[in-house]
Motif scaffolding. Structure first.
Motif, PDB file in Angstrom:
ATOM      1  N   GLY A 193       0.831  -1.191   0.000  1.00 47.90           N
ATOM      2  CA  GLY A 193       0.000   0.000   0.000  1.00 47.90           C
ATOM      3  C   GLY A 193       0.866   1.241   0.000  1.00 47.90           C
ATOM      4  O   GLY A 193       1.989   1.252   0.520  1.00 47.90           O
ATOM      5  N   SER A 194       0.352   2.301  -0.576  1.00 47.39           N
ATOM      6  CA  SER A 194       1.143   3.522  -0.740  1.00 47.39           C
ATOM      7  C   SER A 194       1.168   4.386   0.506  1.00 47.39           C
ATOM      8  O   SER A 194       1.816   5.429   0.521  1.00 47.39           O
ATOM      9  CB  SER A 194       0.583   4.346  -1.902  1.00 47.39           C
ATOM     10  N   GLY A 195       0.460   3.961   1.570  1.00 45.76           N
ATOM     11  CA  GLY A 195       0.356   4.829   2.739  1.00 45.76           C
ATOM     12  C   GLY A 195       1.564   4.828   3.640  1.00 45.76           C
ATOM     13  O   GLY A 195       1.739   5.744   4.445  1.00 45.76           O
ATOM     14  N   GLY A 196       2.404   3.795   3.572  1.00 48.03           N
ATOM     15  CA  GLY A 196       3.569   3.729   4.440  1.00 48.03           C
ATOM     16  C   GLY A 196       4.794   4.360   3.810  1.00 48.03           C
ATOM     17  O   GLY A 196       4.820   4.679   2.620  1.00 48.03           O
ATOM     18  N   ALA A 197       5.817   4.532   4.639  1.00 45.48           N
ATOM     19  CA  ALA A 197       7.067   5.110   4.152  1.00 45.48           C
ATOM     20  C   ALA A 197       7.950   4.021   3.554  1.00 45.48           C
ATOM     21  O   ALA A 197       8.072   2.924   4.102  1.00 45.48           O
ATOM     22  CB  ALA A 197       7.799   5.812   5.287  1.00 45.48           C
ATOM     23  N   PHE A 198       8.568   4.328   2.421  1.00 49.50           N
ATOM     24  CA  PHE A 198       9.577   3.481   1.797  1.00 49.50           C
ATOM     25  C   PHE A 198      10.928   4.132   2.082  1.00 49.50           C
ATOM     26  O   PHE A 198      11.074   5.351   1.921  1.00 49.50           O
ATOM     27  CB  PHE A 198       9.330   3.367   0.295  1.00 49.50           C
ATOM     28  N   SER A 199      11.904   3.337   2.503  1.00 52.66           N
ATOM     29  CA  SER A 199      13.160   3.958   2.924  1.00 52.66           C
ATOM     30  C   SER A 199      14.355   3.078   2.606  1.00 52.66           C
ATOM     31  O   SER A 199      14.241   1.855   2.484  1.00 52.66           O
ATOM     32  CB  SER A 199      13.134   4.264   4.426  1.00 52.66           C
ATOM     33  N   VAL A 200      15.497   3.749   2.490  1.00 55.32           N
ATOM     34  CA  VAL A 200      16.780   3.099   2.245  1.00 55.32           C
ATOM     35  C   VAL A 200      17.805   3.756   3.159  1.00 55.32           C
ATOM     36  O   VAL A 200      17.838   4.989   3.279  1.00 55.32           O
ATOM     37  CB  VAL A 200      17.209   3.249   0.771  1.00 55.32           C
ATOM     38  N   THR A 201      18.627   2.937   3.816  1.00 58.56           N
ATOM     39  CA  THR A 201      19.651   3.450   4.722  1.00 58.56           C
ATOM     40  C   THR A 201      21.030   3.165   4.146  1.00 58.56           C
ATOM     41  O   THR A 201      21.323   2.038   3.729  1.00 58.56           O
ATOM     42  CB  THR A 201      19.521   2.813   6.115  1.00 58.56           C
ATOM     43  N   LEU A 202      21.871   4.206   4.126  1.00 60.12           N
ATOM     44  CA  LEU A 202      23.220   4.130   3.561  1.00 60.12           C
ATOM     45  C   LEU A 202      24.206   4.776   4.525  1.00 60.12           C
ATOM     46  O   LEU A 202      23.808   5.477   5.466  1.00 60.12           O
ATOM     47  CB  LEU A 202      23.262   4.866   2.214  1.00 60.12           C
ATOM     48  N   PRO A 203      25.510   4.575   4.302  1.00 53.39           N
ATOM     49  CA  PRO A 203      26.485   5.291   5.127  1.00 53.39           C
ATOM     50  C   PRO A 203      26.300   6.800   4.988  1.00 53.39           C
ATOM     51  O   PRO A 203      25.943   7.307   3.920  1.00 53.39           O
ATOM     52  CB  PRO A 203      27.836   4.845   4.555  1.00 53.39           C
ATOM     53  N   ALA A 204      26.547   7.514   6.072  1.00 54.86           N
ATOM     54  CA  ALA A 204      26.435   8.972   6.051  1.00 54.86           C
ATOM     55  C   ALA A 204      27.715   9.578   5.484  1.00 54.86           C
ATOM     56  O   ALA A 204      28.826   9.188   5.860  1.00 54.86           O
ATOM     57  CB  ALA A 204      26.185   9.505   7.461  1.00 54.86           C
ATOM     58  N   LEU A 205      27.553  10.522   4.570  1.00 52.29           N
ATOM     59  CA  LEU A 205      28.708  11.215   4.005  1.00 52.29           C
ATOM     60  C   LEU A 205      29.359  12.123   5.042  1.00 52.29           C
ATOM     61  O   LEU A 205      28.689  12.677   5.919  1.00 52.29           O
ATOM     62  CB  LEU A 205      28.283  12.064   2.808  1.00 52.29           C
ATOM     63  N   GLY A 206      30.676  12.290   4.912  1.00 53.28           N
ATOM     64  CA  GLY A 206      31.370  13.251   5.754  1.00 53.28           C
ATOM     65  C   GLY A 206      31.131  14.674   5.303  1.00 53.28           C
ATOM     66  O   GLY A 206      31.100  15.606   6.108  1.00 53.28           O
ATOM     67  N   ASN A 207      30.972  14.878   4.006  1.00 51.01           N
ATOM     68  CA  ASN A 207      30.604  16.182   3.464  1.00 51.01           C
ATOM     69  C   ASN A 207      29.889  15.966   2.138  1.00 51.01           C
ATOM     70  O   ASN A 207      30.028  14.933   1.495  1.00 51.01           O
ATOM     71  CB  ASN A 207      31.835  17.089   3.286  1.00 51.01           C
ATOM     72  N   GLY A 208      29.106  16.947   1.742  1.00 52.19           N
ATOM     73  CA  GLY A 208      28.338  16.813   0.516  1.00 52.19           C
ATOM     74  C   GLY A 208      27.073  16.007   0.739  1.00 52.19           C
ATOM     75  O   GLY A 208      26.691  15.706   1.872  1.00 52.19           O
ATOM     76  N   THR A 209      26.403  15.652  -0.346  1.00 53.21           N
ATOM     77  CA  THR A 209      25.124  14.965  -0.246  1.00 53.21           C
ATOM     78  C   THR A 209      25.005  13.872  -1.300  1.00 53.21           C
ATOM     79  O   THR A 209      25.584  13.967  -2.383  1.00 53.21           O
ATOM     80  CB  THR A 209      23.948  15.943  -0.450  1.00 53.21           C
ATOM     81  N   LEU A 210      24.258  12.838  -0.946  1.00 48.03           N
ATOM     82  CA  LEU A 210      23.733  11.911  -1.938  1.00 48.03           C
ATOM     83  C   LEU A 210      22.332  12.398  -2.288  1.00 48.03           C
ATOM     84  O   LEU A 210      21.620  12.924  -1.434  1.00 48.03           O
ATOM     85  CB  LEU A 210      23.665  10.489  -1.392  1.00 48.03           C
ATOM     86  N   VAL A 211      21.934  12.239  -3.517  1.00 48.72           N
ATOM     87  CA  VAL A 211      20.629  12.717  -3.963  1.00 48.72           C
ATOM     88  C   VAL A 211      19.742  11.512  -4.233  1.00 48.72           C
ATOM     89  O   VAL A 211      20.121  10.607  -4.980  1.00 48.72           O
ATOM     90  CB  VAL A 211      20.750  13.584  -5.228  1.00 48.72           C
TER      91      VAL A 211
END
Length: 640
Positions: free
Chosen positions: A290-308
């Motif tokens: 169902g579309s009502g829940g959150a879909f998520s992915v967990t990755l290592p946190a960057l030291g600087n900058g961003t993943l998009v």
């Protein structure tokens, strides 16, 4: 005779400490789970038992240096670093012939030595022993680094990287040597007058082609030509002529330099290759969901900058979702429900992660992970709370009570696990800004399913005022885990809360007691008739309310700390004649009287506060669990 003396000297060395054994091991840099990270093990050699603290300092200095070097500074959580405290019988490393006219041989656990291959500065450890030691202590290791406790400059690398840890250039040397052993980079320096005539080279940062040939064949670093001073500079991998390198200067040529873009790209690519899948994916693809829940992915946190994060529905990007970083991990999440309202059938939900960096030019934009895909439907859960009521009714501050309620899912699909929160409010508008006094969790409810439970809650001791009339309410999915098209029925007040007694359940509120004379002090503990017959305990403590002792989920955190004075009363060390009636059973009115005899005390020169805490306990006959229905506090002030 000279050789004979040398042989005798070797024979008289202390017996070597066993290297292939378990040594104290510490994960000194935690980037995340080892099955999804580059795990580097640092072994020490030439450190005696008394020098292990020095080894710790050397490791810390190296880690601080390494994680400040680009591109490690962007990807610190792609790496785990382990320290293994290997002890040696003697300090230093071997300084053997023919490089040294007066050879020095020492007994170390990993047999480190200079003069490997006849090059004096090439210090190496025994590869087989080092790898066996790493495996025995950190079975999940990927690469091994050996720091040698010797002041002479040196370093070398093949399967493992080895460097002096004492020389002022040690941190730069080991960073350079890791370029070889971890990332397969070539040296970019040369010996004068040498010419290479062989074929193409395997390492990414050297080639037998000049710039024109690189551009024409679209090989090696062709995508970097003309960017960040990258070209083709002759000289590298030990030959002055016939080999070209990407940039005039690079850490693989000279210490103190940055990595050139080509070496930086190789390091970046290798680090990403260790994060082959996300740390977590919720829910597991493909669905349908169902579309009502959150879909998520967990990755290592960057030291600087961003993943998009690019979230796409049926091939069209609709959102970049939300990003939450906790510790060494970042979670990218998205709730598709609002974008599918009113649609029919199913849709494809895709997540594309882009590393928005200039460090990688083989693909732009760079998508280092495979696209994740789910099947979603417009159907959504619709939670509602029904018939909330007090199973036991609270009457005063600090009191434990219970609420019974039913949560039903009237929607067309199940949703994610949710929390039901119970709140104390100063008005009838119950919101998550009110004070949380209890909660329960519900797993995914199927359409039409319900969950009924009785949940323990507690009226707080602190922060209450007689200026307000208090209300208790229930909020379903108070953490917002599920998308619902109708949330108006998620909140309800629990009817029937009486006006709360906000007085202390110990009286009087405070006593001012002189130090210099003996005194008998009586406490009246009145828990109310509803608690008649319950066991009670009164604890003196030198700690004021606020820094409590955790009694577990069912009871919660008490507003006091069991300091040594509390324990002395609890275990009976302090008893009559000083403490009388500090534990027992409440009478038929829910009351008791406790007595404290205070002897004459020396003058401390300042006032002192002694806190007394009271609680009652009740046992559930069905399962034997113990609850704490009442918690209370009152101070006794001692003044000279």
């Amino acid at each position: 005779m000279r050789h004979l003396l040398l042989i005798l000297a070797v024979a008289l060395l202390p017996l070597a400490l066993p290297a292939q054994q378990m040594w104290p091991t510490t994960k000194v840099h935690d980037g995340g789970p080892s099955n999804n990270r580059l795990d580097i093990v640092i072994l020490g050699d030439g450190y005696t038992a008394g020098q292990i603290p020095l080894f710790h300092t050397h490791v810390t200095n190296f880690i601080n240096h390494l994680l400040g070097v680009t591109p490690y500074d962007r990807y610190p959580n792609w790496i785990n670093i382990w320290r293994v405290d290997v002890e040696s019988a003697q300090s230093g490393a071997d300084h053997p012939a023919p490089c040294y006219s007066n050879p020095i041989l020492v007994n170390t656990a990993l047999n480190s030595k200079y003069c490997t291959g006849g090059t004096q500065r090439c210090v190496t450890a025994d590869t087989a022993i080092s790898l066996a030691t790493a495996f025995l202590n950190v079975p999940e290791y990927d690469k091994v680094v050996v720091l040698v406790n010797d002041p002479e400059y040196g370093g070398c690398a093949s399967t493992i990287a080895t460097s002096t840890a004492v020389h002022s250039a040690a941190n730069e040397v080991i960073t350079h040597e890791m370029g070889h052993s971890v990332f397969s980079l070539a040296d970019e320096y040369w010996s004068n007058g040498t010419t290479y005539t062989g074929g193409e080279l395997a390492q990414v940062n050297v080639t037998n082609q000049d710039a024109a040939s690189i551009a024409a064949t679209q090989t090696k670093w062709h995508s970097w030509l003309g960017i960040e001073n990258v070209n083709a500079f002759e000289g590298g991998r030990y030959y002055q002529f016939g080999i070209w390198r990407p940039r005039n200067q690079c850490k693989m040529r000279s210490l103190g330099q940055t990595f050139c873009p080509v070496c930086r790209e190789k390091i970046t690519e290798t680090l990403w290759s260790k994060v082959i899948v996300p740390d977590a994916v919720t829910p597991s693809p493909p669905g349908p969901y169902g579309s009502g829940g959150a879909f998520s992915v967990t990755l290592p946190a960057l030291g600087n900058g961003t993943l998009v994060a690019h979230w796409l529905l049926d091939g069209q990007e609709v959102s970049q979702g939300t990003t939450t970083t906790v510790g060494n991990q970042t979670t990218y999440s998205f709730v598709p429900g609002p974008f599918l309202a009113g649609s029919l059938g199913t849709s494809n939900l895709d997540l594309v992660i882009e590393d928005d960096t200039t460090y990688y030019r083989k693909a732009s934009p760079w998508e280092p992970l495979s696209t994740l895909s789910w099947i979603v439907t417009d159907a959504a859960p619709d939670y509602a709370v029904q018939n909330p009521s007090f199973a036991t009714v609270p009457t005063r501050r600090g009191e434990l009570f219970t609420i019974t309620d039913t949560v039903i899912n009237g929607g067309a699909t199940g949703g994610p696990p949710i929390r039901v929160g119970y709140y104390l409010s100063t008005d009838t508008n119950i919101t998550t800004s009110d004070r949380l006094i209890g909660f329960r969790t519900i797993p995914s409810l199927a359409p039409g399913a319900s969950s009924t439970a009785t949940t323990p809650c507690r009226i707080p001791i602190d922060g209450l005022s007689t200026l307000f009339n208090y209300h208790v309410g229930v909020i379903v999915d108070d953490e917002g885990a599920a998308y619902e098209q109708n949330e108006a029925d998620n909140v309800a007040e629990v009817p029937g809360l009486p006006a709360l007694d906000l007085s202390n359940t110990l009286s009087p509120d405070a006593l001012l007691v002189p130090y210099g004379s003996p005194q008998t002090i009586s406490f009246v503990f009145d828990a109310g008739a509803a608690h008649a017959g319950e066991d009670f305990y009164i604890f003196p403590s030198a700690t004021a309310p606020g820094a409590g002792t955790d009694f577990g989920v069912f009871v919660g955190t008490a507003p006091f700390t069991f300091d040594p004075l509390s324990f002395m009363v609890t275990d009976g060390t302090l008893g009559p004649p000083f403490f009388n009636g500090f534990q027992g059973q409440l009478d038929a009115s829910g009351q008791t009287v406790a007595t404290l005899f205070k002897p004459a005390l020396p003058n401390p020169g300042a006032g002192t506060t002694l806190w007394f805490f009271a609680l009652t306990t009740a046992t559930n006959p069905s399962d034997g669990s113990v609850s704490v229905p009442i918690l209370s506090t009152v101070p006794i002030l001692f003044f000279f």
